[in-house]
Write a protein that holds these residues in place. Structure first.
Motif, PDB file in Angstrom:
ATOM      1  N   THR A 181       0.836  -1.208   0.000  1.00  0.00           N
ATOM      2  CA  THR A 181       0.000   0.000   0.000  1.00  0.00           C
ATOM      3  C   THR A 181       0.865   1.249   0.000  1.00  0.00           C
ATOM      4  O   THR A 181       0.631   2.189  -0.769  1.00  0.00           O
ATOM      5  N   PHE A 182       1.875   1.252   0.857  1.00  0.00           N
ATOM      6  CA  PHE A 182       2.796   2.385   0.930  1.00  0.00           C
ATOM      7  C   PHE A 182       3.533   2.585  -0.392  1.00  0.00           C
ATOM      8  O   PHE A 182       3.658   3.712  -0.880  1.00  0.00           O
ATOM      9  N   THR A 183       4.022   1.501  -0.989  1.00  0.00           N
ATOM     10  CA  THR A 183       4.801   1.592  -2.223  1.00  0.00           C
ATOM     11  C   THR A 183       3.984   2.197  -3.356  1.00  0.00           C
ATOM     12  O   THR A 183       4.456   3.089  -4.073  1.00  0.00           O
ATOM     13  N   VAL A 184       2.743   1.717  -3.508  1.00  0.00           N
ATOM     14  CA  VAL A 184       1.872   2.239  -4.574  1.00  0.00           C
ATOM     15  C   VAL A 184       1.590   3.725  -4.365  1.00  0.00           C
ATOM     16  O   VAL A 184       1.712   4.542  -5.295  1.00  0.00           O
ATOM     17  N   LEU A 185       1.224   4.087  -3.142  1.00  0.00           N
ATOM     18  CA  LEU A 185       0.908   5.485  -2.848  1.00  0.00           C
ATOM     19  C   LEU A 185       2.136   6.377  -3.002  1.00  0.00           C
ATOM     20  O   LEU A 185       2.052   7.507  -3.494  1.00  0.00           O
ATOM     21  N   PHE A 186       3.289   5.862  -2.587  1.00  0.00           N
ATOM     22  CA  PHE A 186       4.513   6.656  -2.690  1.00  0.00           C
ATOM     23  C   PHE A 186       4.891   6.910  -4.143  1.00  0.00           C
ATOM     24  O   PHE A 186       5.263   8.023  -4.514  1.00  0.00           O
ATOM     25  N   ILE A 187       4.781   5.878  -4.977  1.00  0.00           N
ATOM     26  CA  ILE A 187       5.116   6.027  -6.392  1.00  0.00           C
ATOM     27  C   ILE A 187       4.189   7.045  -7.058  1.00  0.00           C
ATOM     28  O   ILE A 187       4.617   7.895  -7.839  1.00  0.00           O
ATOM     29  N   VAL A 188       2.910   6.970  -6.719  1.00  0.00           N
ATOM     30  CA  VAL A 188       1.927   7.869  -7.338  1.00  0.00           C
ATOM     31  C   VAL A 188       2.097   9.304  -6.857  1.00  0.00           C
ATOM     32  O   VAL A 188       2.218  10.241  -7.659  1.00  0.00           O
ATOM     33  N   PHE A 189       2.133   9.497  -5.543  1.00  0.00           N
ATOM     34  CA  PHE A 189       2.082  10.854  -5.007  1.00  0.00           C
ATOM     35  C   PHE A 189       3.445  11.528  -4.885  1.00  0.00           C
ATOM     36  O   PHE A 189       3.508  12.755  -4.742  1.00  0.00           O
TER      37      PHE A 189
ATOM     38  N   ILE B 241      -2.424  10.885   2.602  1.00  0.00           N
ATOM     39  CA  ILE B 241      -1.719  11.024   1.332  1.00  0.00           C
ATOM     40  C   ILE B 241      -1.521  12.485   0.936  1.00  0.00           C
ATOM     41  O   ILE B 241      -1.012  12.773  -0.145  1.00  0.00           O
ATOM     42  N   TYR B 242      -1.908  13.390   1.803  1.00  0.00           N
ATOM     43  CA  TYR B 242      -1.741  14.812   1.510  1.00  0.00           C
ATOM     44  C   TYR B 242      -1.465  15.568   2.812  1.00  0.00           C
ATOM     45  O   TYR B 242      -1.860  15.121   3.888  1.00  0.00           O
TER      46      TYR B 242
ATOM     47  N   TYR C 246       6.417  10.344   6.456  1.00  0.00           N
ATOM     48  CA  TYR C 246       5.126  11.033   6.587  1.00  0.00           C
ATOM     49  C   TYR C 246       3.999  10.145   6.064  1.00  0.00           C
ATOM     50  O   TYR C 246       2.979   9.960   6.722  1.00  0.00           O
ATOM     51  N   LEU C 247       4.197   9.590   4.874  1.00  0.00           N
ATOM     52  CA  LEU C 247       3.184   8.753   4.243  1.00  0.00           C
ATOM     53  C   LEU C 247       3.012   7.429   4.985  1.00  0.00           C
ATOM     54  O   LEU C 247       1.885   6.988   5.239  1.00  0.00           O
ATOM     55  N   LEU C 248       4.118   6.804   5.355  1.00  0.00           N
ATOM     56  CA  LEU C 248       4.055   5.486   5.986  1.00  0.00           C
ATOM     57  C   LEU C 248       3.394   5.539   7.359  1.00  0.00           C
ATOM     58  O   LEU C 248       2.666   4.610   7.735  1.00  0.00           O
TER      59      LEU C 248
END
Length: 261
Positions: free
Chosen positions: A43-51, A191-192, A68-70
């Motif tokens: 979940t973290f990897t996908v969100l990190f790559i996108v955002f 995510i923001y 921050y994201l994790l």
């Protein structure tokens, strides 16, 4: 059986329920226990790559975006799992509840214990990635970090005392909560950055307890600041009050759950 022996028996039973639930959850899975670590990491990897592609425009003020994201992913994932596991706690142990007499609250506690164990392994990932980033925690801020976890744990348990009983009667409630928790994911600053929320709405936005917990944990781990301690304490006291009411509600209505199995 005296009080001490009864408490020991309940504690031993709680351990066994957690152990059994853990084995049953991952017994039929190909990857088994690896999913405990793999799920939040993916979940973290996908969100990190996108955002991370928007970091220069929107996330420029976040120097440690990975951490921050994790923190957001791990904490909200723990909260969601605790809520959903708590709702399923009585249904999941129906085969035992129908055959064995034991304090039904242990079923709810075991679901929270299992979620806490999974969170512990996610926390290892968080710590590992955090050490690769320029974080500046202090002893006091780390204590506040643990306090934020305890607030989240107590809050989830307080909700589960009600939802576990209600879900036995209304099975669709879990699906409704899954949608609400998914909505809550986007309504929380995961995510923001919170600075994206207009100042005129920020006070309303901060009424979300999960937002306060996540922001407090981030500050404690990344910058070493102790933020929202007063707000965390208010949430904790509120959750404890809900637990007191929830225990009364649970004790009153749990006797009738066998009618709906």
């Amino acid at each position: 059986m005296n009080t001490t022996e009864n408490q020991k028996w309940q504690l031993d039973l709680l351990r066994e329920l957690i152990r059994t639930s853990f084995k049953l959850r991952y017994n039929d899975s190909v990857l088994g226990f690896i999913w405990v670590i793999l799920k939040p990491l993916l979940t973290f990897t996908v969100l990190f790559i996108v955002f991370s592609n928007f970091k220069s425009d929107v996330y420029g003020s976040i120097e440690t975006f990975q951490v921050y994201l994790l923190v957001g992913v791990v904490f909200y994932g723990y909260f969601s799992e605790s809520i959903l596991s708590g709702m399923d706690s009585l249904l999941g142990l129906a085969h035992i509840i129908l055959k064995v007499q034991f304090p039904k609250q242990l079923a709810v506690l075991s679901s929270q214990g299992l979620a806490l164990i999974n969170f512990f392994f996610s926390l290892i990932i968080l710590i590992a990635i955090s050490l690769l980033n320029p974080i500046q925690p202090t002893l006091l801020s780390l204590l506040n970090f643990v306090y934020a976890i305890s607030v989240l744990t107590v809050s989830a348990y307080s909700i589960s005392l009600f939802s576990s009983v209600i879900t036995v009667r209304f099975r669709d409630l879990k699906q409704i909560f899954e949608i609400l928790l998914q909505l809550g994911f986007y309504l929380s600053p995961i995510i923001y950055p919170i600075t994206l929320i207009p100042e005129s709405y920020r006070d309303i936005y901060m009424l979300n307890p999960v937002t306060i917990v996540i922001q407090s944990a981030r500050a404690a781990l990344i910058t070493g600041e102790v933020l929202y301690f007063k707000e965390l304490t208010i949430i904790m006291l509120g959750a404890l009050c809900v637990i007191l009411i929830g225990r009364i509600y649970f004790s009153k209505f749990v006797k009738r759950v066998t009618e709906y199995y």
